[in-house]
Motif scaffolding. Structure first.
Motif, PDB file in Angstrom:
ATOM      1  N   GLN A 292     -33.880 -14.684 -51.188  1.00 52.87           N
ATOM      2  CA  GLN A 292     -33.530 -13.715 -52.234  1.00 52.87           C
ATOM      3  C   GLN A 292     -34.203 -12.382 -51.907  1.00 52.87           C
ATOM      4  N   LEU A 293     -33.383 -11.333 -51.763  1.00 53.46           N
ATOM      5  CA  LEU A 293     -33.890  -9.993 -51.485  1.00 53.46           C
ATOM      6  C   LEU A 293     -33.640  -9.110 -52.704  1.00 53.46           C
ATOM      7  N   SER A 294     -34.572  -8.227 -52.948  1.00 51.98           N
ATOM      8  CA  SER A 294     -34.408  -7.317 -54.079  1.00 51.98           C
ATOM      9  C   SER A 294     -33.393  -6.224 -53.776  1.00 51.98           C
ATOM     10  N   ALA A 295     -33.152  -5.930 -52.496  1.00 53.17           N
ATOM     11  CA  ALA A 295     -32.183  -4.907 -52.113  1.00 53.17           C
ATOM     12  C   ALA A 295     -31.806  -5.152 -50.658  1.00 53.17           C
ATOM     13  N   ASN A 296     -30.630  -4.651 -50.273  1.00 47.81           N
ATOM     14  CA  ASN A 296     -30.238  -4.770 -48.868  1.00 47.81           C
ATOM     15  C   ASN A 296     -30.372  -3.448 -48.116  1.00 47.81           C
ATOM     16  N   SER A 297     -30.788  -2.389 -48.795  1.00 51.69           N
ATOM     17  CA  SER A 297     -31.068  -1.122 -48.148  1.00 51.69           C
ATOM     18  C   SER A 297     -32.017  -0.311 -49.019  1.00 51.69           C
ATOM     19  N   LEU A 298     -32.756   0.575 -48.373  1.00 53.63           N
ATOM     20  CA  LEU A 298     -33.720   1.426 -49.075  1.00 53.63           C
ATOM     21  C   LEU A 298     -33.509   2.866 -48.631  1.00 53.63           C
ATOM     22  N   ASP A 299     -33.504   3.794 -49.581  1.00 57.15           N
ATOM     23  CA  ASP A 299     -33.445   5.233 -49.298  1.00 57.15           C
ATOM     24  C   ASP A 299     -34.827   5.813 -49.571  1.00 57.15           C
ATOM     25  N   ILE A 300     -35.494   6.258 -48.517  1.00 55.93           N
ATOM     26  CA  ILE A 300     -36.882   6.714 -48.654  1.00 55.93           C
ATOM     27  C   ILE A 300     -37.002   8.097 -48.027  1.00 55.93           C
ATOM     28  N   PRO A 301     -37.376   9.109 -48.759  1.00 54.76           N
ATOM     29  CA  PRO A 301     -37.640  10.418 -48.154  1.00 54.76           C
ATOM     30  C   PRO A 301     -38.897  10.351 -47.300  1.00 54.76           C
ATOM     31  N   ALA A 302     -38.971  11.206 -46.315  1.00 53.75           N
ATOM     32  CA  ALA A 302     -40.158  11.258 -45.462  1.00 53.75           C
ATOM     33  C   ALA A 302     -41.392  11.553 -46.292  1.00 53.75           C
ATOM     34  N   GLY A 303     -42.501  10.806 -46.059  1.00 51.61           N
ATOM     35  CA  GLY A 303     -43.752  10.968 -46.786  1.00 51.61           C
ATOM     36  C   GLY A 303     -43.807  10.170 -48.071  1.00 51.61           C
ATOM     37  N   GLU A 304     -42.775   9.409 -48.415  1.00 49.40           N
ATOM     38  CA  GLU A 304     -42.761   8.648 -49.658  1.00 49.40           C
ATOM     39  C   GLU A 304     -42.616   7.165 -49.350  1.00 49.40           C
ATOM     40  N   SER A 305     -42.603   6.324 -50.420  1.00 51.39           N
ATOM     41  CA  SER A 305     -42.567   4.872 -50.248  1.00 51.39           C
ATOM     42  C   SER A 305     -41.608   4.253 -51.250  1.00 51.39           C
ATOM     43  N   ALA A 306     -41.350   2.938 -51.044  1.00 50.37           N
ATOM     44  CA  ALA A 306     -40.497   2.177 -51.951  1.00 50.37           C
ATOM     45  C   ALA A 306     -40.947   0.734 -51.929  1.00 50.37           C
ATOM     46  N   ALA A 307     -40.752   0.034 -53.086  1.00 50.66           N
ATOM     47  CA  ALA A 307     -41.161  -1.370 -53.211  1.00 50.66           C
ATOM     48  C   ALA A 307     -40.023  -2.283 -52.754  1.00 50.66           C
ATOM     49  N   PHE A 308     -40.445  -3.448 -52.257  1.00 53.22           N
ATOM     50  CA  PHE A 308     -39.451  -4.400 -51.743  1.00 53.22           C
ATOM     51  C   PHE A 308     -39.998  -5.812 -51.963  1.00 53.22           C
ATOM     52  N   GLN A 309     -39.137  -6.737 -52.448  1.00 55.83           N
ATOM     53  CA  GLN A 309     -39.537  -8.116 -52.713  1.00 55.83           C
ATOM     54  C   GLN A 309     -38.587  -9.074 -51.986  1.00 55.83           C
ATOM     55  N   ALA A 310     -39.140 -10.212 -51.533  1.00 61.06           N
ATOM     56  CA  ALA A 310     -38.347 -11.283 -50.925  1.00 61.06           C
ATOM     57  C   ALA A 310     -38.946 -12.612 -51.337  1.00 61.06           C
ATOM     58  N   GLN A 311     -38.114 -13.608 -51.675  1.00 59.61           N
ATOM     59  CA  GLN A 311     -38.585 -14.916 -52.093  1.00 59.61           C
ATOM     60  C   GLN A 311     -37.683 -15.983 -51.482  1.00 59.61           C
ATOM     61  N   ALA A 312     -38.299 -17.100 -51.026  1.00 54.95           N
ATOM     62  CA  ALA A 312     -37.573 -18.217 -50.413  1.00 54.95           C
ATOM     63  C   ALA A 312     -37.347 -19.303 -51.453  1.00 54.95           C
ATOM     64  N   TRP A 313     -36.151 -19.895 -51.453  1.00 56.43           N
ATOM     65  CA  TRP A 313     -35.772 -21.004 -52.337  1.00 56.43           C
ATOM     66  C   TRP A 313     -35.226 -22.134 -51.466  1.00 56.43           C
ATOM     67  N   GLN A 314     -35.435 -23.354 -51.937  1.00 55.99           N
ATOM     68  CA  GLN A 314     -34.846 -24.501 -51.255  1.00 55.99           C
ATOM     69  C   GLN A 314     -33.855 -25.181 -52.198  1.00 55.99           C
ATOM     70  N   VAL A 315     -32.764 -25.688 -51.606  1.00 55.78           N
ATOM     71  CA  VAL A 315     -31.674 -26.279 -52.382  1.00 55.78           C
ATOM     72  C   VAL A 315     -31.402 -27.675 -51.827  1.00 55.78           C
ATOM     73  N   THR A 316     -31.337 -28.665 -52.743  1.00 54.13           N
ATOM     74  CA  THR A 316     -30.981 -30.032 -52.343  1.00 54.13           C
ATOM     75  C   THR A 316     -29.866 -30.529 -53.239  1.00 54.13           C
ATOM     76  N   ALA A 317     -29.212 -31.571 -52.785  1.00 54.66           N
ATOM     77  CA  ALA A 317     -28.096 -32.125 -53.558  1.00 54.66           C
ATOM     78  C   ALA A 317     -28.576 -32.771 -54.846  1.00 54.66           C
ATOM     79  N   GLN A 318     -29.882 -33.205 -54.908  1.00 50.71           N
ATOM     80  CA  GLN A 318     -30.380 -33.899 -56.107  1.00 50.71           C
ATOM     81  C   GLN A 318     -31.155 -32.971 -57.034  1.00 50.71           C
ATOM     82  N   GLY A 319     -31.967 -32.094 -56.426  1.00 50.05           N
ATOM     83  CA  GLY A 319     -32.902 -31.347 -57.262  1.00 50.05           C
ATOM     84  C   GLY A 319     -32.487 -29.943 -57.605  1.00 50.05           C
ATOM     85  N   GLY A 320     -31.279 -29.545 -57.285  1.00 47.69           N
ATOM     86  CA  GLY A 320     -30.872 -28.186 -57.583  1.00 47.69           C
ATOM     87  C   GLY A 320     -31.592 -27.215 -56.679  1.00 47.69           C
ATOM     88  N   TYR A 321     -32.121 -26.133 -57.224  1.00 43.47           N
ATOM     89  CA  TYR A 321     -32.856 -25.171 -56.406  1.00 43.47           C
ATOM     90  C   TYR A 321     -34.219 -24.934 -57.027  1.00 43.47           C
TER      91      TYR A 321
END
Length: 845
Positions: free
Chosen positions: A159-188
């Motif tokens: 899971q990504l918070s965004a697929n692209s970032l627009d950042i002016p030179a000298g500035e910053s932006a936040a970004f998050q990523a999280q991993a999930w596992q999926v099984t046929a019995q337990g959902g995600y």
């Protein structure tokens, strides 16, 4: 061990400049463009070997202190190849140094099923993706919910918070990523065991933190002095079961700059016709936010540095030209090559979908660049509906076609339609507008007089439809077919379209039976196609036609013609065989025309007349031949001792079918002479001679077999047909003559025998005239004419004389040989013409 250092080969193969020929890279943007990654083949499957190509400028690769490292899925590799690829998404990373800085290039090889699914958004996006993966897992393992599943059926979501970032030179932006596992019995559920690594592709692009487990919240920032336009944030990692993870985020960098490129088009459009005439003016200049500084020397230098490049394939499809200058504007004329002329000269050519012009300028060491793309208008397509036309041979019908020209190329277009080969119908064309025409086919009228031949089920010709505009021509082909309905012969007719019935072979000989493959075709008016009626083909009725001659009727009254259906032969119920129950003697001719009516046994019978020839027995099969054959057997059985007697009887039986009365009498005389010579010798000599004859007879029989089989095949493959046909009996006669002389004259004069044989050969070859070539030659092969001309020259020069009895010279021999070949070729052509004319007029011979 064989070391295939593909990385080094890939780098060295693309070095385009030697050190010192261009200045060193200046600035991060040039270092960024100095290297690129690619791979081959693009359509690899699991198990294939993938080769990685690293392209890098020679100046960078040869700079002091240059170093580079290649990583495949995070593991350093000395080889730029992936043998036996596992089919999963693979991440390629290339680190290199340039101008004192470190740079990284990324390449992702998409997998067929990498076990990860990347989604962008919140929990709703994760839930939707998990539901899809659960259904996929259950489908793969074929189990119901609640049943135990294999460990290798776990799937993962990033899971990504965004697929692209627009950042002016000298500035910053936040970004998050999280991993999930999926099984046929337990959902995600969250996957805390997944290792996530974040890395930036550009030295002015940074991330923190760079590593986490399960989930990462990081900050991405850009240096204030960055001049790059974009970068990549790479997310790498592995699931608990080592399933690799790869994802990328595009970072759009807005550098701080005081200058920019201004672009305008005249006319203002991005489509270009590749006709060699269409042209768009691309204007460019360097501007500053402060308009008062436009006259500064730095801005003037920036405008003077404007260049226009045609990158990649664009250089092949856009003409090069010198830029025009108007005040501070620079203009490049965007003009494509002439595609119609290329097609006319080189055949089908596929142009790219778009081309581009790269505009570049330098303002106070700041590189300004902008790529302007143009879409090439593809050639129009000529669509014809329906795409084929079918007629029944004996009907008169009209078939309407519609031709439409698709595409954006302007008109006006002119349409035409004509048959490429034989015309099978009348063609009428009406052009309804600039891009459309209506075509009507009326017919058929192209079938030969009397309809299709007995061995033809259809006629075929292509209707060519063209749309032309100036020198551009677009065409399409529509097959036109004329089918027949009724009975036709699929196999069994000779080259003259007739069926052979053997009356010259004994019923004891299996060759007296001849076969005929018949099919019954029915016309489907709705689909306008023919189909085979297998049941009708199995129940045909045969009867003599009314137009048979009296001789043919007399033959059938004395000899019974048996007709039997024998089934398949590759098609159900289509093969019939015919045979006479006795030998039919012939006199002045050895074939008699016979016509049979073939009729289907149904409510609406179809009838077809089959032309046939009854082959009659030759006179050599008469009483005179039988008497000559009996005399041969009598001489052999009465006067020759064993085992010679049995051997000659076998030879007689094997050869009798190819011998006439004269050949049998000659054979009988030779046997008589040999028997006489053997009896006149003394007893001891007779026994010795008999033993020697037995040994040599074995070799003579073997040589005769080779002569009749292997020699024929070998000589026909090595020499032209007329010479091979003449050489075979010469060799055979020579060998037999040598054996006979050796047997009868143990103290033979070998040189005298050889001279005699050579004189015999010259005499035989002297008889090899134009007529022999005409019987045996292949008139469609130019080598046949060359051999014929050469042989006729040798004959005239060596063997023939002038009317005055003088030897012919070279010029006279060449002249006579030329007239021999010319006359033979003309006679052969006229003979074929009159034979075809006679068949068309209905003459049997």
């Amino acid at each position: 061990m064989k070391q295939r250092l593909w990385l080094i080969i890939g780098i060295l193969a693309v070095l385009i400049l030697l050190p010192g020929q261009t200045p060193a890279p200046n600035g991060a943007s040039e270092c960024e463009r100095a290297a690129s990654l690619n791979y081959s083949p693009r359509d690899a499957s699991a198990g294939d070997t993938i080769y990685i190509l690293v392209t890098i400028d020679a100046i960078v690769a040869n700079a002091p202190g240059f170093s580079s490292t290649l990583y495949i899925d995070g593991v350093q590799s000395d080889y730029a190849e992936i043998p036996y690829w596992n089919g999963r998404t693979t991440q390629i990373t290339y680190d290199y140094t340039c101008d004192g800085g470190n740079y990284t290039k990324y390449l992702q090889i998409p997998g067929q099923d990498n076990g990860w699914l990347v989604v962008v958004g919140g929990l709703a996006a994760v839930a939707i993706a998990a539901g899809w993966l659960i259904s996929k897992i259950r489908q793969l393992i074929g189990r119901k919910p609640g049943q135990q599943q294999p460990n290798n059926q776990t799937q993962y979501i990033l899971q990504l918070s965004a697929n692209s970032l627009d950042i002016p030179a000298g500035e910053s932006a936040a970004f998050q990523a999280q991993a999930w596992q999926v099984t046929a019995q337990g959902g995600y559920a969250p996957c805390p065991g997944a290792i996530l690594q974040i890395k930036a592709s550009h030295p002015t692009l940074h991330v923190s933190p760079a590593t986490a487990q399960g989930q990462i919240n990081c900050t991405v920032w850009v240096d204030a002095d960055s001049t790059a336009e974009s970068g990549i944030v790479q997310v790498n990692g592995r699931a608990p079961d080592n399933t690799p993870l790869t994802a990328q985020l595009q970072v759009n960098i807005q550098p701080v700059q005081n200058a920019a490129l201004e672009i305008k088009l005249d006319p203002d459009r991005r489509t270009l016709y590749p006709d060699g005439e269409d042209m768009i003016a691309l204007w460019a200049r360097v501007t500053l936010p402060n308009q008062q500084a436009e006259a500064s020397p730095a801005l003037q230098a920036a405008n003077d540095s404007i260049t226009f490049r045609r990158p990649g394939v664009s250089a092949d499809w856009l003409y090069d030209n010198d830029p025009q200058v108007a005040e501070d504007w620079h203009a490049f004329w965007v003009k494509s090559v002439d595609l119609p002329a290329m097609i006319q000269q080189f055949g089908p050519v596929r142009p790219p979908k778009q081309v581009s012009v790269l505009v570049e300028a330098v303002y106070q060491e700041q590189l300004l660049s902008q790529s302007v793309s143009f879409k090439l208008v593809p050639l129009p397509l000529l669509n014809v509906t329906p795409d084929r036309a079918t007629f029944l041979a004996d009907e008169q019908a009209e078939i309407k076609l519609e031709a439409t020209l698709d595409g954006q190329w302007p008109g006006p277009w002119q349409f035409s339609a004509e048959f490429a080969d034989e015309a099978l119908a009348d063609v009428r064309l009406v052009q309804t507008n600039e891009r459309q025409a209506a075509i009507t086919l009326s017919g058929p009228w192209g079938a030969p007089e009397g309809g299709l031949r007995l061995s033809q089920s259809y006629l075929h010709s292509n209707l060519t439809i063209k749309a032309t505009r100036d020198d551009l021509e677009i065409e399409a082909e529509v097959p036109v077919l004329v089918y027949r309905e009724g009975i036709y012969v699929a196999d069994g007719l000779d080259a003259y379209g007739r069926f052979r019935i053997r009356g010259d072979i004994s019923p004891d000989d299996p060759n007296h039976v001849t076969r005929l493959q018949l099919r019954v075709l029915r016309w489907n008016a709705q689909s306008r196609e023919v189909y085979e009626d297998a049941q009708a083909a199995a129940n045909l009725q045969f009867s003599p036609a009314d137009n048979n001659s009296e001789r043919a009727r007399n033959i059938l009254s004395g000899a019974q013609l048996a007709i039997q259906h024998v089934g398949g032969g590759g098609r159900p119920f289509g093969v019939w065989q015919m045979a006479l129950d006795r030998i039919v003697p012939g006199r002045e001719s050895f074939s008699e025309p016979l016509y049979l009516d073939i009729t289907t046994n149904d409510d609406e019978p179809l009838t077809q007349t089959l032309p046939a020839d009854i082959f009659l027995a030759r006179p050599d099969d008469s009483q005179e031949w039988q008497k000559a054959y009996a005399n041969c057997r009598h001489i052999i059985e009465t006067f020759l001792p064993e085992p010679l007697r049995s051997q000659k009887l076998v030879e007689l039986e094997r050869s009798k079918r190819g011998w006439g009365v004269a050949e049998l009498n000659d054979y009988r005389h030779r046997i008589w002479n040999k028997a006489s010579d053997m009896i006149m010798q003394e007893g001891a000599d007779w026994q010795r001679q008999a033993a020697q004859w037995d040994r040599l007879l074995y070799w003579a029989e073997w040589v005769k077999w080779v002569n009749d089989r292997a020699f024929i095949l070998t000589l026909k493959a090595m020499v032209p047909n007329p010479i091979s046909q003449q050489a075979i009996p010469i060799l055979k006669t020579g060998i037999e003559s040598f054996l006979e002389t050796y047997i009868m004259q143990p103290q033979m004069d070998y040189w005298g025998w050889f001279k005699g044989w050579m004189f015999s050969i010259i005499g035989d070859l002297g008889n090899l005239g134009v007529e022999e070539f005409k019987k045996r030659g292949d008139w469609s092969n130019y080598r046949f004419y060359a051999v014929l001309a050469m042989w006729r020259f040798i004959t005239h020069y060596c063997l023939l004389t002038t009317p005055e009895g003088q030897p012919k010279g070279v010029y006279k021999s060449l002249q006579d040989a030329f007239w021999d070949v010319t006359g033979a070729a003309l006679e052969n052509t006229l003979q074929g013409f009159f034979q075809q004319w006679g068949k068309n007029e209905g003459y049997s011979s």
